[in-house]
Design a protein around this motif. Sequence first.
Motif, mmCIF file in Angstrom:
data_model
loop_
_atom_site.group_PDB
_atom_site.id
_atom_site.type_symbol
_atom_site.label_atom_id
_atom_site.label_comp_id
_atom_site.label_asym_id
_atom_site.label_seq_id
_atom_site.Cartn_x
_atom_site.Cartn_y
_atom_site.Cartn_z
ATOM 1 N N ASP A 59 -22.313 -4.341 -116.427
ATOM 2 C CA ASP A 59 -23.310 -3.977 -117.430
ATOM 3 C C ASP A 59 -24.041 -5.259 -117.834
ATOM 4 O O ASP A 59 -23.467 -6.134 -118.490
ATOM 5 N N ARG A 60 -25.305 -5.381 -117.403
ATOM 6 C CA ARG A 60 -26.027 -6.632 -117.635
ATOM 7 C C ARG A 60 -26.302 -6.874 -119.113
ATOM 8 O O ARG A 60 -26.354 -8.017 -119.560
ATOM 9 N N ALA A 61 -26.445 -5.803 -119.895
ATOM 10 C CA ALA A 61 -26.690 -5.972 -121.326
ATOM 11 C C ALA A 61 -25.450 -6.515 -122.019
ATOM 12 O O ALA A 61 -25.534 -7.386 -122.892
ATOM 13 N N LEU A 62 -24.271 -5.997 -121.629
ATOM 14 C CA LEU A 62 -23.031 -6.461 -122.247
ATOM 15 C C LEU A 62 -22.530 -7.755 -121.618
ATOM 16 O O LEU A 62 -21.708 -8.460 -122.200
ATOM 17 N N GLY A 63 -23.022 -8.035 -120.403
ATOM 18 C CA GLY A 63 -22.577 -9.237 -119.705
ATOM 19 C C GLY A 63 -21.152 -9.136 -119.198
ATOM 20 O O GLY A 63 -20.461 -10.151 -119.033
ATOM 21 N N ARG A 64 -20.668 -7.933 -118.954
ATOM 22 C CA ARG A 64 -19.315 -7.792 -118.398
ATOM 23 C C ARG A 64 -19.215 -6.493 -117.594
ATOM 24 O O ARG A 64 -20.075 -5.608 -117.694
ATOM 25 N N THR A 65 -18.148 -6.423 -116.810
ATOM 26 C CA THR A 65 -17.894 -5.215 -116.031
ATOM 27 C C THR A 65 -17.349 -4.136 -116.957
ATOM 28 O O THR A 65 -16.502 -4.409 -117.809
ATOM 29 N N VAL A 66 -17.850 -2.927 -116.804
ATOM 30 C CA VAL A 66 -17.406 -1.835 -117.670
ATOM 31 C C VAL A 66 -16.760 -0.727 -116.837
ATOM 32 O O VAL A 66 -17.044 -0.577 -115.653
ATOM 33 N N TYR A 67 -15.896 0.028 -117.492
ATOM 34 C CA TYR A 67 -15.247 1.192 -116.901
ATOM 35 C C TYR A 67 -16.120 2.411 -117.193
ATOM 36 O O TYR A 67 -16.671 2.540 -118.289
ATOM 37 N N ASN A 68 -16.232 3.298 -116.221
ATOM 38 C CA ASN A 68 -17.233 4.373 -116.258
ATOM 39 C C ASN A 68 -17.343 5.165 -117.562
ATOM 40 O O ASN A 68 -18.433 5.462 -118.000
ATOM 41 N N ILE A 69 -16.219 5.542 -118.164
ATOM 42 C CA ILE A 69 -16.313 6.411 -119.350
ATOM 43 C C ILE A 69 -15.867 5.712 -120.627
ATOM 44 O O ILE A 69 -15.604 6.350 -121.641
ATOM 45 N N GLU A 70 -15.773 4.376 -120.595
ATOM 46 C CA GLU A 70 -15.393 3.688 -121.842
ATOM 47 C C GLU A 70 -16.560 3.759 -122.827
ATOM 48 O O GLU A 70 -17.731 3.721 -122.436
ATOM 49 N N ASP A 71 -16.227 3.918 -124.096
ATOM 50 C CA ASP A 71 -17.255 4.072 -125.128
ATOM 51 C C ASP A 71 -16.663 3.620 -126.463
ATOM 52 O O ASP A 71 -15.785 4.282 -127.015
ATOM 53 N N PRO A 72 -17.170 2.489 -126.988
ATOM 54 C CA PRO A 72 -16.568 1.956 -128.226
ATOM 55 C C PRO A 72 -16.746 2.884 -129.428
ATOM 56 O O PRO A 72 -16.026 2.756 -130.416
ATOM 57 N N ASP A 73 -17.688 3.812 -129.325
ATOM 58 C CA ASP A 73 -17.978 4.659 -130.490
ATOM 59 C C ASP A 73 -17.027 5.848 -130.644
ATOM 60 O O ASP A 73 -17.031 6.511 -131.677
ATOM 61 N N TYR A 74 -16.255 6.133 -129.611
ATOM 62 C CA TYR A 74 -15.409 7.331 -129.682
ATOM 63 C C TYR A 74 -13.968 6.984 -129.317
ATOM 64 O O TYR A 74 -13.572 7.046 -128.161
ATOM 65 N N VAL A 75 -13.210 6.625 -130.341
ATOM 66 C CA VAL A 75 -11.844 6.154 -130.109
ATOM 67 C C VAL A 75 -10.902 7.327 -129.813
ATOM 68 O O VAL A 75 -11.166 8.475 -130.192
ATOM 69 N N LEU A 76 -9.808 7.009 -129.156
ATOM 70 C CA LEU A 76 -8.809 8.041 -128.891
ATOM 71 C C LEU A 76 -8.148 8.455 -130.205
ATOM 72 O O LEU A 76 -8.036 7.656 -131.134
ATOM 73 N N LEU A 77 -7.721 9.697 -130.254
ATOM 74 C CA LEU A 77 -7.094 10.193 -131.485
ATOM 75 C C LEU A 77 -5.705 9.599 -131.687
ATOM 76 O O LEU A 77 -5.153 9.671 -132.776
ATOM 77 N N THR A 78 -5.130 9.041 -130.618
ATOM 78 C CA THR A 78 -3.839 8.361 -130.730
ATOM 79 C C THR A 78 -4.080 6.871 -130.519
ATOM 80 O O THR A 78 -4.577 6.468 -129.469
#
Length: 569
Positions: free
Chosen positions: A107-126
Amino acid sequence: MMLQRKALAALGLLMLWQGAFEAGAAESQPAPQLVLQITVDALRGDLPLRHQRQMGRGGFRYLMEKGVYYRNALYRHANTETIVGHASLATGTVPAAHGMVGNVWFDRALGRTVYNIEDPDYVLLTAGAAVDSETEIDPTQRVAKVEGRSPRAILSSTLGDELTVATQGRAKVYGVSVKDRGAVSMAGHTGKAFWFSKATGEFVTSNYYYDRYPEWVENFNATRPAQAYAGTRWELLHDADRYLFAERDDQPFETDFPGYGRTFPHPYGAADDKYLTTRLTLGPAGDRLVLDFARALITAEGLGADAVTDYLAVSFSSNDYVAHLFGASSLEFEDNLLRLDRTLAELLEFVDQHVGLERTLIVLSADHGTPEVPGYLNEYGFSAARYFDVPSVDESPLIRALKERYGIGEALIESYDHPYIYLNDSAIREAGLSKDEVERAVSEILTGVDGIAAAVSSSALRRGEVPDSELISAIRRNFHPKRSGDIYLVFEPHVFINDFDGLTVASTHGSPWRYDAHVPVMFGGYRLRAQQISRPIAPYDIAATLAALLGIAPPSASVGTPLPEVLGR
Ligand SMILES: [Zn+2]
């Protein structure tokens, strides 16, 4: 004039009447109450046939022999990886449109490699359920830097989304898998996804879907389903003489995962063993956990209980992990597939009891295939099959010479996140070079490297400076300007990487070659007429077929063609 208008009106009436008649004929059977989309991770197209005679009647063979079985389905995109295939099945389109160009991308905007469905806005319930960095062995999962998961990076709608839209939200849409990406992709933007957390041994979801777990999920997890396997072992289902690969339990190329070993029985580990949940996913237990959760879901949410069509996607992941560790021609792969056949039969039997198979449209396919292990092919004199070490390329004499010519003292190939090479942008900038020119020069050198079939630079692809071949078309179908890397790397057939941050595996899929692109497509239930079809189709056709059969819009970027054998029944 008057006459003409009358004639036109009559013609219009006739057409209306014909349309009604045709619709009536096609709808002699009410719409299915449930669409059950099953994905077997890494199931190469020929493998169900190889083991057909060893299987029972209620699983694969029910679909192969009683349903519409397409034996020649091929993905047309180049990167045959898990999220790419799942998203293609769900959206009926290619990665260039749905945006899932790889399991990971830079991800050029983040400057790092990202995992396809990672999303900081939606945390796991656990809390802490995402990835245990200490024990996670899935190299793509390890890339994820944030705990959250959501389908927001999928750029087009899915079949489930269109079902939601068409029914004003009354359709129930769910995705379940051991792998988070196998569940999130299939549930789409409007459904609900649950997956197995190796970190906690539970089925989890994120707050994209729910504010809190439904009670039935809490009850399911309270039974500690993973812990039930503590102290147990993966043993052979049958006597050894029933297997094609009975003599091949111990092969030198198989992965000797700590505590699991290369031969039967494979112990899952004690209750306090930190790798217990990981080992469950490396054998048939992972699929059993998914089956148990799917059954609980069908009951608790009342799937298929009324005339509004519901959608359940179940993705079985064990087949993929077993293929990676032991290869497709191993006793482990064979036993896992025969056990999956039973798991599948139990799922179908459960659906029959609760919904009725005649009211359920089933479709089974795979997200990609799997290669044979080079060591296995080598035994028969096929010596070209081998593993490839990408990091060593940067140190090859030609790349070193190029770096000298450019005055670049550091790495030029900065990273390789399959299938893309990323060049060292800052070094290129500091040397005052044109990125396009460097891309072209590196691609030319790479194309000459033994074991590499093609190295296609993204700038050449954008400018159309590429040959007109099926391979280039497959790479283009994988190209997304915001996510694709600098150079798409294709190895020769039977050549692939197998070293992932120290974890060495027996086989890795991801190529555009036949063994990775060929998958089964089987439709069953819903009183379909048994047929075997050899005509080539693509798995993208599945979503288009389901949409046509349900009379709803195909997903937004769908490129598939509805399959007449299924629509005609
Ligand atoms: Zn996969």
